[in-house]
Design an enzyme around this catalytic site. Structure first.
Site, PDB file in Angstrom:
ATOM      1  N   CYS A 182      19.230  39.435  39.364  1.00 43.52           N
ATOM      2  CA  CYS A 182      18.040  39.611  38.533  1.00 43.52           C
ATOM      3  C   CYS A 182      17.768  38.352  37.708  1.00 43.52           C
ATOM      4  O   CYS A 182      17.346  38.426  36.545  1.00 43.52           O
ATOM      5  CB  CYS A 182      18.159  40.832  37.612  1.00 43.52           C
ATOM      6  SG  CYS A 182      18.411  42.353  38.504  1.00 43.52           S
ATOM      7  N   GLN A 217      25.059  40.783  27.761  1.00 43.90           N
ATOM      8  CA  GLN A 217      26.363  40.292  28.224  1.00 43.90           C
ATOM      9  C   GLN A 217      27.244  39.802  27.078  1.00 43.90           C
ATOM     10  O   GLN A 217      28.395  39.439  27.301  1.00 43.90           O
ATOM     11  CB  GLN A 217      26.163  39.146  29.238  1.00 43.90           C
ATOM     12  CG  GLN A 217      25.385  39.532  30.472  1.00 43.90           C
ATOM     13  CD  GLN A 217      26.132  40.523  31.365  1.00 43.90           C
ATOM     14  OE1 GLN A 217      27.337  40.755  31.213  1.00 43.90           O
ATOM     15  NE2 GLN A 217      25.419  41.144  32.298  1.00 43.90           N
ATOM     16  N   HIS A 273      17.601  36.596  32.370  1.00 41.53           N
ATOM     17  CA  HIS A 273      17.522  37.753  33.272  1.00 41.53           C
ATOM     18  C   HIS A 273      16.053  38.164  33.355  1.00 41.53           C
ATOM     19  O   HIS A 273      15.291  37.942  32.409  1.00 41.53           O
ATOM     20  CB  HIS A 273      18.364  38.868  32.643  1.00 41.53           C
ATOM     21  CG  HIS A 273      18.504  40.111  33.453  1.00 41.53           C
ATOM     22  ND1 HIS A 273      17.529  41.070  33.506  1.00 41.53           N
ATOM     23  CD2 HIS A 273      19.516  40.567  34.219  1.00 41.53           C
ATOM     24  CE1 HIS A 273      17.938  42.068  34.275  1.00 41.53           C
ATOM     25  NE2 HIS A 273      19.142  41.781  34.722  1.00 41.53           N
ATOM     26  N   ASP A 293      18.841  38.574  23.758  1.00 40.14           N
ATOM     27  CA  ASP A 293      19.259  39.513  24.789  1.00 40.14           C
ATOM     28  C   ASP A 293      20.789  39.460  24.814  1.00 40.14           C
ATOM     29  O   ASP A 293      21.382  38.520  25.348  1.00 40.14           O
ATOM     30  CB  ASP A 293      18.640  39.080  26.124  1.00 40.14           C
ATOM     31  CG  ASP A 293      19.226  39.830  27.305  1.00 40.14           C
ATOM     32  OD1 ASP A 293      20.185  40.603  27.114  1.00 40.14           O
ATOM     33  OD2 ASP A 293      18.728  39.628  28.424  1.00 40.14           O
ATOM     34  N   LYS A 333      27.344  48.429  29.879  1.00 34.56           N
ATOM     35  CA  LYS A 333      28.094  47.195  30.116  1.00 34.56           C
ATOM     36  C   LYS A 333      29.262  47.072  29.136  1.00 34.56           C
ATOM     37  O   LYS A 333      30.008  46.106  29.160  1.00 34.56           O
ATOM     38  CB  LYS A 333      27.172  45.980  29.983  1.00 34.56           C
ATOM     39  CG  LYS A 333      26.086  45.925  31.060  1.00 34.56           C
ATOM     40  CD  LYS A 333      25.300  44.657  30.948  1.00 34.56           C
ATOM     41  CE  LYS A 333      23.986  44.701  31.675  1.00 34.56           C
ATOM     42  NZ  LYS A 333      24.098  44.761  33.123  1.00 34.56           N
TER      43      LYS A 333
HETATM   44  N1  C6P Z   1      22.406  42.682  34.170  1.00 27.86           N
HETATM   45  C1  C6P Z   1      23.827  42.243  36.088  1.00 27.86           C
HETATM   46  O1  C6P Z   1      24.376  42.568  37.151  1.00 27.86           O
HETATM   47  P1  C6P Z   1      19.806  46.936  31.664  1.00 27.86           P
HETATM   48  O2  C6P Z   1      19.617  47.018  33.150  1.00 27.86           O
HETATM   49  O3  C6P Z   1      18.544  47.240  30.909  1.00 27.86           O
HETATM   50  O4  C6P Z   1      20.993  47.680  31.171  1.00 27.86           O
HETATM   51  O5  C6P Z   1      20.180  45.393  31.351  1.00 27.86           O
HETATM   52  C2  C6P Z   1      19.324  44.370  31.797  1.00 27.86           C
HETATM   53  C3  C6P Z   1      19.928  43.043  31.519  1.00 27.86           C
HETATM   54  C4  C6P Z   1      19.328  42.229  30.573  1.00 27.86           C
HETATM   55  N2  C6P Z   1      19.860  41.052  30.233  1.00 27.86           N
HETATM   56  C5  C6P Z   1      20.992  40.603  30.789  1.00 27.86           C
HETATM   57  C6  C6P Z   1      21.567  39.291  30.333  1.00 27.86           C
HETATM   58  C7  C6P Z   1      21.642  41.376  31.751  1.00 27.86           C
HETATM   59  O6  C6P Z   1      22.780  40.930  32.293  1.00 27.86           O
HETATM   60  C8  C6P Z   1      21.087  42.622  32.138  1.00 27.86           C
HETATM   61  C9  C6P Z   1      21.708  43.434  33.237  1.00 27.86           C
HETATM   62  C10 C6P Z   1      23.121  43.299  35.282  1.00 27.86           C
HETATM   63  O7  C6P Z   1      23.870  41.109  35.673  1.00 27.86           O
HETATM   64  C11 C6P Z   1      22.297  44.189  36.134  1.00 27.86           C
HETATM   65  S1  C6P Z   1      20.877  43.388  36.790  1.00 27.86           S
END
Ligand code: C6P
Length: 416
Positions: A374, A213, A133, A210, A236
């Site tokens: 993203c 997910q 991401h 990270d 999430k």
């Molecule tokens: N992915 C998706 O629709 P934040 O925005 O900081 O809570 O998370 C960022 C992020 C970082 N790593 C991974 C693997 C992610 O999936 C995400 C967020 C969302 O897939 C929103 S872009």
């Protein structure tokens, strides 16, 4: 429903009961019952989380760590109690290792600026993979720009798996950190991080995962993983937006300088010198998201009440069913076909732009995400401008997957 594709039913899971906990799942969208298949972007919240936040504001709100008065103490107890809930959920050794942040993005930026930046020399390397991401790419590019270090990228295969042989060639004496997604948001790939961590540890290279997910869909044990940093977002995992967690190994966090300065992260301040607070507060400057922490802990308790193992097993059945049914649609191509996947199905359809898929699905009440998720380098790798992505959660049903398939058939007849 296609007669050839049966719904698996081996996991005993009372999804109807669970759905009653999520008020938003009763919404009508464009005159149809909502089918929410965008949980990878942000999950929905059960009443337990909404009530925990309401209850806090109705009865306990005051600033934390600041007052001797009763409300401040109640707020502090709830806020710090939430930290213990998070600690237990990911099996960290101590609450000193649990830093509240705004989310995964902020957690990774904190590590980039506070851990990596002081350490990196020109020619040093940060190693990531090609399925990251943007949150696990851009902070490293920024810190590489600041220090003269280089970003190295482990390639992925056509199925969307991180190439371990290439990783072994890329990791080396100049690698200062390995930063990997635990589960890909765009492809659903579950990265076998244990193998990567084991090799990095042989070379004494720290590892950041990270887990945005992974934490909502599987059992995460940071001690068993033996990672050094682990990042995730509450929104999430049925919790509120605006709060997440950086887990860090205590010895590393101790050695890191603070990330932001201000109230709460200090022990004493004069114009000449400031002494910083202990962990974890050294990294939590300013009034924090108190309600967020309380809501996150309520979400964790809710997930624990169901059991992460049962959640993972049920979601796997949903994934298998969705994969089989979507694969049977003519012209539909699934992007991300690793045998080890979380419940994410990214796809394109011949002759229909993903954005149009999303728009037509919305008219049918079906919410999916369309775009690059993203993860633009992933789109480039698969030579697609975007995908449609159905991401499933334990509150979804087999019937909802049938609704998705019917809506996609409708889109194909209209535009395909
Ligand atoms: N992915 C998706 O629709 P934040 O925005 O900081 O809570 O998370 C960022 C992020 C970082 N790593 C991974 C693997 C992610 O999936 C995400 C967020 C969302 O897939 C929103 S872009």
């Amino acid at each position: 429903m296609s007669a050839a594709i049966g719904r698996p039913r081996s996991v005993d899971f009372d999804v109807a009961r669970i759905r009653r906990d999520f008020p938003i799942l009763n919404e009508q969208v464009n005159g149809k019952p909502l089918v929410y298949l965008d949980s990878a972007a942000s999950s929905q919240r059960p009443r337990a989380v909404i009530e925990a936040i309401d209850n806090y504001y109705e009865h306990d709100h005051a600033n934390v760590h600041r007052g001797v008065h009763t409300l401040s103490q109640r707020a502090t107890d709830a806020y710090e109690g939430a930290r213990e809930t998070v600690r237990g959920f990911i099996n960290a050794r101590s609450t000193r290792e649990i830093i509240y942040v705004r989310g995964t993005t902020e957690a990774i930026n904190l590590v980039a600026q506070s851990y990596a930046r002081p350490l990196l020399q020109p020619g040093d390397e940060i190693l990531i993979s090609a399925l990251e991401h943007h949150a696990n790419i851009v902070p490293w590019q920024i810190v590489c720009g600041q220090t003269g270090a280089q970003l190295k990228v482990i390639p992925i295969s056509q199925t969307g798996e991180v190439d371990f042989a290439a990783f072994e060639r890329l990791i080396g004496p100049r690698t200062r950190l390995l930063a990997l997604a635990h589960i890909s948001n765009a492809l659903g790939t579950i990265v076998p991080v244990e193998r990567f961590i084991a090799r990095a540890k042989e070379l004494k290279i720290p590892v950041l995962l990270d887990g945005a997910q992974a934490v909502p869909h599987s059992i995460v044990d940071v001690q068993a993983l033996d990672c050094d940093f682990y990042c995730f977002s509450a929104h999430k995992m049925v919790g509120p937006t605006g709060i997440g967690v950086l887990y860090g190994r205590e010895s590393l966090l101790e050695a890191m300088p603070p990330w932001q300065g201000g109230g709460d992260m200090i022990l004493s301040v004069t114009f000449e010198k400031t002494t910083y607070n202990q962990l974890p507060w050294k990294f939590e400057a300013g009034t924090p998201d108190i309600a967020g922490a309380i809501g996150m802990a309520a979400g964790i308790r809710y997930l624990q009440g169901i059991g992460m193992e049962r959640i993972a097993a049920y979601e796997h059945e949903l994934l298998e069913y969705a994969t089989a049914r979507l694969s049977a649609i003519p012209g539909l191509r699934i992007i991300g076909t690793s045998p080890h996947k979380a419940a994410v199905v990214s796809f394109t359809m011949a002759g229909i732009h993903p954005h149009d898929i999303g728009t037509i699905l919305d008219t049918e009440g079906v919410a999916v995400r369309t775009g690059h998720h993203c993860a633009m380098p992933v789109m480039d790798f698969f030579k697609v401008p975007a995908t449609a992505r159905a991401s499933l959660s334990f509150y979804n049903t087999f019937e909802e997957i049938d609704r998705l398939v019917a809506a996609l058939e409708h889109a194909r007849k209209l535009l395909g």
